[in-house]
Design a protein around this motif. Structure first.
Motif, PDB file in Angstrom:
ATOM      1  N   ALA A  14     139.177   3.806 110.560  1.00 27.33           N
ATOM      2  CA  ALA A  14     139.953   4.543 109.558  1.00 27.33           C
ATOM      3  C   ALA A  14     139.043   5.398 108.685  1.00 27.33           C
ATOM      4  O   ALA A  14     139.383   6.538 108.352  1.00 27.33           O
ATOM      5  CB  ALA A  14     140.746   3.560 108.701  1.00 27.33           C
ATOM      6  N   ARG A  15     137.897   4.847 108.296  1.00 27.56           N
ATOM      7  CA  ARG A  15     136.960   5.626 107.484  1.00 27.56           C
ATOM      8  C   ARG A  15     136.421   6.810 108.269  1.00 27.56           C
ATOM      9  O   ARG A  15     136.340   7.935 107.745  1.00 27.56           O
ATOM     10  CB  ARG A  15     135.813   4.723 107.002  1.00 27.56           C
ATOM     11  CG  ARG A  15     134.581   5.438 106.475  1.00 27.56           C
ATOM     12  CD  ARG A  15     134.908   6.320 105.274  1.00 27.56           C
ATOM     13  NE  ARG A  15     133.734   7.084 104.857  1.00 27.56           N
ATOM     14  CZ  ARG A  15     133.388   8.251 105.359  1.00 27.56           C
ATOM     15  NH1 ARG A  15     134.145   8.810 106.312  1.00 27.56           N
ATOM     16  NH2 ARG A  15     132.320   8.882 104.920  1.00 27.56           N
TER      17      ARG A  15
ATOM     18  N   GLY B 258     140.743  11.634 115.018  1.00 31.41           N
ATOM     19  CA  GLY B 258     140.654  11.137 116.373  1.00 31.41           C
ATOM     20  C   GLY B 258     139.853   9.865 116.495  1.00 31.41           C
ATOM     21  O   GLY B 258     139.944   9.162 117.512  1.00 31.41           O
ATOM     22  N   PHE B 259     139.069   9.551 115.460  1.00 33.27           N
ATOM     23  CA  PHE B 259     138.234   8.355 115.505  1.00 33.27           C
ATOM     24  C   PHE B 259     139.074   7.077 115.429  1.00 33.27           C
ATOM     25  O   PHE B 259     138.631   6.018 115.876  1.00 33.27           O
ATOM     26  CB  PHE B 259     137.216   8.354 114.360  1.00 33.27           C
ATOM     27  CG  PHE B 259     135.797   8.359 114.833  1.00 33.27           C
ATOM     28  CD1 PHE B 259     135.317   7.331 115.644  1.00 33.27           C
ATOM     29  CD2 PHE B 259     134.922   9.371 114.476  1.00 33.27           C
ATOM     30  CE1 PHE B 259     133.999   7.331 116.074  1.00 33.27           C
ATOM     31  CE2 PHE B 259     133.606   9.382 114.908  1.00 33.27           C
ATOM     32  CZ  PHE B 259     133.140   8.358 115.715  1.00 33.27           C
ATOM     33  N   ARG B 260     140.269   7.145 114.861  1.00 33.93           N
ATOM     34  CA  ARG B 260     141.084   5.944 114.722  1.00 33.93           C
ATOM     35  C   ARG B 260     141.447   5.353 116.084  1.00 33.93           C
ATOM     36  O   ARG B 260     141.624   4.135 116.215  1.00 33.93           O
ATOM     37  CB  ARG B 260     142.348   6.259 113.931  1.00 33.93           C
ATOM     38  CG  ARG B 260     143.103   5.025 113.448  1.00 33.93           C
ATOM     39  CD  ARG B 260     144.382   5.437 112.745  1.00 33.93           C
ATOM     40  NE  ARG B 260     144.116   6.169 111.538  1.00 33.93           N
ATOM     41  CZ  ARG B 260     143.920   5.593 110.342  1.00 33.93           C
ATOM     42  NH1 ARG B 260     143.946   4.277 110.247  1.00 33.93           N
ATOM     43  NH2 ARG B 260     143.695   6.342 109.284  1.00 33.93           N
ATOM     44  N   SER B 261     141.551   6.201 117.079  1.00 33.86           N
ATOM     45  CA  SER B 261     141.815   5.699 118.434  1.00 33.86           C
ATOM     46  C   SER B 261     140.545   5.629 119.268  1.00 33.86           C
ATOM     47  O   SER B 261     140.427   4.779 120.161  1.00 33.86           O
ATOM     48  CB  SER B 261     142.846   6.591 119.136  1.00 33.86           C
ATOM     49  OG  SER B 261     142.381   7.940 119.205  1.00 33.86           O
TER      50      SER B 261
ATOM     51  N   LEU C 187     137.314   4.843 118.468  1.00 42.34           N
ATOM     52  CA  LEU C 187     136.429   3.690 118.271  1.00 42.34           C
ATOM     53  C   LEU C 187     137.030   2.397 118.823  1.00 42.34           C
ATOM     54  O   LEU C 187     136.349   1.671 119.564  1.00 42.34           O
ATOM     55  CB  LEU C 187     136.085   3.552 116.793  1.00 42.34           C
ATOM     56  CG  LEU C 187     134.897   2.632 116.475  1.00 42.34           C
ATOM     57  CD1 LEU C 187     133.603   3.243 117.029  1.00 42.34           C
ATOM     58  CD2 LEU C 187     134.766   2.416 114.973  1.00 42.34           C
ATOM     59  N   PRO C 188     138.300   2.034 118.533  1.00 43.36           N
ATOM     60  CA  PRO C 188     138.852   0.813 119.140  1.00 43.36           C
ATOM     61  C   PRO C 188     138.922   0.889 120.660  1.00 43.36           C
ATOM     62  O   PRO C 188     138.689  -0.124 121.342  1.00 43.36           O
ATOM     63  CB  PRO C 188     140.248   0.721 118.513  1.00 43.36           C
ATOM     64  CG  PRO C 188     140.162   1.496 117.241  1.00 43.36           C
ATOM     65  CD  PRO C 188     139.227   2.618 117.546  1.00 43.36           C
ATOM     66  N   MET C 189     139.262   2.067 121.206  1.00 38.59           N
ATOM     67  CA  MET C 189     139.316   2.203 122.662  1.00 38.59           C
ATOM     68  C   MET C 189     137.943   1.972 123.274  1.00 38.59           C
ATOM     69  O   MET C 189     137.801   1.257 124.285  1.00 38.59           O
ATOM     70  CB  MET C 189     139.834   3.586 123.035  1.00 38.59           C
ATOM     71  CG  MET C 189     139.883   3.836 124.540  1.00 38.59           C
ATOM     72  SD  MET C 189     140.355   5.528 124.951  1.00 38.59           S
ATOM     73  CE  MET C 189     138.933   6.434 124.319  1.00 38.59           C
ATOM     74  N   THR C 190     136.907   2.550 122.671  1.00 38.95           N
ATOM     75  CA  THR C 190     135.554   2.356 123.181  1.00 38.95           C
ATOM     76  C   THR C 190     135.144   0.907 123.072  1.00 38.95           C
ATOM     77  O   THR C 190     134.489   0.350 123.981  1.00 38.95           O
ATOM     78  CB  THR C 190     134.578   3.245 122.397  1.00 38.95           C
ATOM     79  OG1 THR C 190     135.012   4.608 122.454  1.00 38.95           O
ATOM     80  CG2 THR C 190     133.177   3.151 122.976  1.00 38.95           C
ATOM     81  N   ALA C 191     135.521   0.223 121.976  1.00 35.78           N
ATOM     82  CA  ALA C 191     135.177  -1.186 121.814  1.00 35.78           C
ATOM     83  C   ALA C 191     135.836  -2.044 122.892  1.00 35.78           C
ATOM     84  O   ALA C 191     135.209  -2.994 123.409  1.00 35.78           O
ATOM     85  CB  ALA C 191     135.595  -1.665 120.419  1.00 35.78           C
ATOM     86  N   ARG C 192     137.083  -1.737 123.251  1.00 34.04           N
ATOM     87  CA  ARG C 192     137.755  -2.511 124.297  1.00 34.04           C
ATOM     88  C   ARG C 192     137.095  -2.295 125.657  1.00 34.04           C
ATOM     89  O   ARG C 192     136.911  -3.244 126.432  1.00 34.04           O
ATOM     90  CB  ARG C 192     139.231  -2.121 124.363  1.00 34.04           C
ATOM     91  CG  ARG C 192     140.068  -2.593 123.193  1.00 34.04           C
ATOM     92  CD  ARG C 192     141.550  -2.449 123.507  1.00 34.04           C
ATOM     93  NE  ARG C 192     141.897  -1.077 123.852  1.00 34.04           N
ATOM     94  CZ  ARG C 192     142.282  -0.163 122.982  1.00 34.04           C
ATOM     95  NH1 ARG C 192     142.359  -0.466 121.690  1.00 34.04           N
ATOM     96  NH2 ARG C 192     142.597   1.066 123.376  1.00 34.04           N
ATOM     97  N   ARG C 193     136.734  -1.049 125.942  1.00 41.39           N
ATOM     98  CA  ARG C 193     136.181  -0.747 127.261  1.00 41.39           C
ATOM     99  C   ARG C 193     134.770  -1.309 127.439  1.00 41.39           C
ATOM    100  O   ARG C 193     134.444  -1.846 128.516  1.00 41.39           O
ATOM    101  CB  ARG C 193     136.163   0.773 127.463  1.00 41.39           C
ATOM    102  CG  ARG C 193     137.537   1.426 127.413  1.00 41.39           C
ATOM    103  CD  ARG C 193     138.339   1.202 128.671  1.00 41.39           C
ATOM    104  NE  ARG C 193     139.620   1.910 128.614  1.00 41.39           N
ATOM    105  CZ  ARG C 193     139.786   3.171 128.951  1.00 41.39           C
ATOM    106  NH1 ARG C 193     138.737   3.899 129.345  1.00 41.39           N
ATOM    107  NH2 ARG C 193     140.981   3.730 128.886  1.00 41.39           N
ATOM    108  N   VAL C 194     133.924  -1.168 126.424  1.00 41.73           N
ATOM    109  CA  VAL C 194     132.537  -1.630 126.590  1.00 41.73           C
ATOM    110  C   VAL C 194     132.443  -3.147 126.516  1.00 41.73           C
ATOM    111  O   VAL C 194     131.372  -3.713 126.804  1.00 41.73           O
ATOM    112  CB  VAL C 194     131.618  -1.004 125.517  1.00 41.73           C
ATOM    113  CG1 VAL C 194     131.595   0.503 125.635  1.00 41.73           C
ATOM    114  CG2 VAL C 194     132.014  -1.438 124.116  1.00 41.73           C
ATOM    115  N   ALA C 195     133.540  -3.826 126.119  1.00 39.03           N
ATOM    116  CA  ALA C 195     133.505  -5.291 126.122  1.00 39.03           C
ATOM    117  C   ALA C 195     133.394  -5.835 127.539  1.00 39.03           C
ATOM    118  O   ALA C 195     132.915  -6.961 127.741  1.00 39.03           O
ATOM    119  CB  ALA C 195     134.760  -5.844 125.437  1.00 39.03           C
TER     120      ALA C 195
END
Length: 387
Positions: A81-82, A89-92, A94-102
């Motif tokens: 959010a910050r 576009g960062f609101r989607s 960053l979480p998308m990247t976090a899910r994928r790189v997990a």
């Protein structure tokens, strides 16, 4: 006086100072991306960073995602959010990247991250992360001036569709100035009337001036809504007198806002001018008239200069208070009549963006400080004390 000073420090100065500090405080991104920020510390911002920054981003997001799953927290969401406030576009992203790189992957981190989103191949996302690294930044303060920093740290003007706060600042100053001029035009003759009235009439005239102080601001604003609405008292009276063919749009415009502001602020203009005129030696203008000056010239050359301390004090009181109006424009004005305090409340209560709310508050304080400095330079506070 020490207990009183400590009381004011504890309940007034420190809470306001803590709130205003939110304008420069950065605490959402650093706990989530500490390795990434360390890898970007020596980045020049002219080209995308190298493999170490991508590898640090992967490690940070994996660790933050695991921590959020264990604690049920939203560290990634708050960081996104910050960052989204700086780069939409960062609101989607960053979480998308976090899910994928997990999920485990082979090869370099750069290739894996770019396969998730090509946006990581530009310099804009990395610049936004570095700017939000904290612990303090000027992001919010620049945002309320329609400015921002690019990846290299240079200042740039915000895009036209995002540049709104300068226009709102000028609108706030303009509406405050209009309210002050109207109060001066109405208040000076009224103060003159009270100062020159017979002693028996003065209490009644003063009661009429002080009457707004005895009623809540919200009640007064609601009363204007009743008077000015399409089926209100004013339109009904105009229709009964056959002065209009239909209801007039008297509400939800700037005229309604200024009318209510003048009604509320008029006593703050009348009382200082009345005090200045009351202390005036009335033999001086009479002497000017007896020496051949016309009444208008005697007023312009004698009475008005001697009453300027009261005029200055009244204008200062009215203008500064007009800058802080929130309820009246919100209830009586339209979308283009809202002032800076409305947006402070918007960011504090609706979007819960305390940083922007504090930055807008700092902007209002800065405007008041500039006004006080100009007044002290041109008029001087010693003359105001003389009133």
């Amino acid at each position: 006086m020490a207990p009183l000073l400590l009381f004011l420090l504890g309940v007034f100065v420190l809470p306001i100072g803590a709130f205003l500090f939110r304008a420069v405080q950065e605490g959402e991104v650093a706990p989530v991306l500490p390795r990434t920020l360390a890898a970007l510390s020596a980045w020049d911002g002219t080209a995308p960073p190298g493999e170490p920054a991508f590898a640090a981003l992967v490690e940070d997001l994996r660790e933050a995602r695991a921590r959020d799953q264990q604690a049920g927290g939203g560290g990634i969401a708050r960081a996104a959010a910050r960052l989204n406030a700086d780069l939409p576009g960062f609101r989607s992203l960053l979480p998308m990247t976090a899910r994928r790189v997990a999920q485990p992957f082979e090869g370099e981190a750069r290739a894996a991250v770019l396969a998730i989103s090509e946006e990581w191949g530009g310099i804009a996302p990395w610049g936004a992360i570095r700017r939000a690294g904290g612990p303090v930044s000027d992001f919010n303060l620049l945002a309320v001036l329609d400015l921002k920093r690019d990846a290299t740290g240079s200042l740039a003007t915000a895009p036209p569709d995002e540049a709104i706060f300068r226009a709102i600042l000028w609108r706030t100053l303009w509406m405050g100035l209009l309210a002050t001029l109207i109060c001066l035009g109405v208040g000076y003759p009224l103060a003159w009337l009270i100062a020159t009235a017979p002693p028996r009439a003065v209490p009644w005239l003063m009661a009429g001036v002080l009457l707004p102080f005895w009623t809540s601001l919200i009640v007064r604003t609601a009363a204007w809504m009743v008077l000015l609405q399409r089926e209100g008292v004013v339109n009904a009276a105009l229709g009964a007198l056959q002065l209009t063919s239909g209801p007039l749009p008297l509400l939800f415009n700037r005229g309604a806002v200024l009318l209510a502001m003048v009604h509320i602020l008029l006593p703050f203009m009348v009382l200082p001018i009345y005090a200045s005129l009351k202390s005036l030696d009335w033999r001086l203008p009479r002497a000017a008239v007896s020496l051949g000056a016309a009444p208008a010239l005697a007023f312009w050359r004698v009475t008005l200069p001697l009453s300027l301390p009261g005029v200055g004090a009244g204008c200062l009181l009215v203008f500064i208070q007009a800058l802080g109006f929130y309820v009246t424009p919100a209830l009586l004005g339209g979308a283009n009549d809202q002032m800076l305090p409305y947006f402070v409340a918007f960011y504090a209560s609706r979007t819960v963006n305390w940083g922007m709310a504090a930055a807008l508050s700092c902007l209002i304080l800065a405007a008041v400080a500039v006004i006080l400095a100009v007044y002290g330079r041109l008029v001087g506070f010693s003359r105001m004390r003389a009133a």
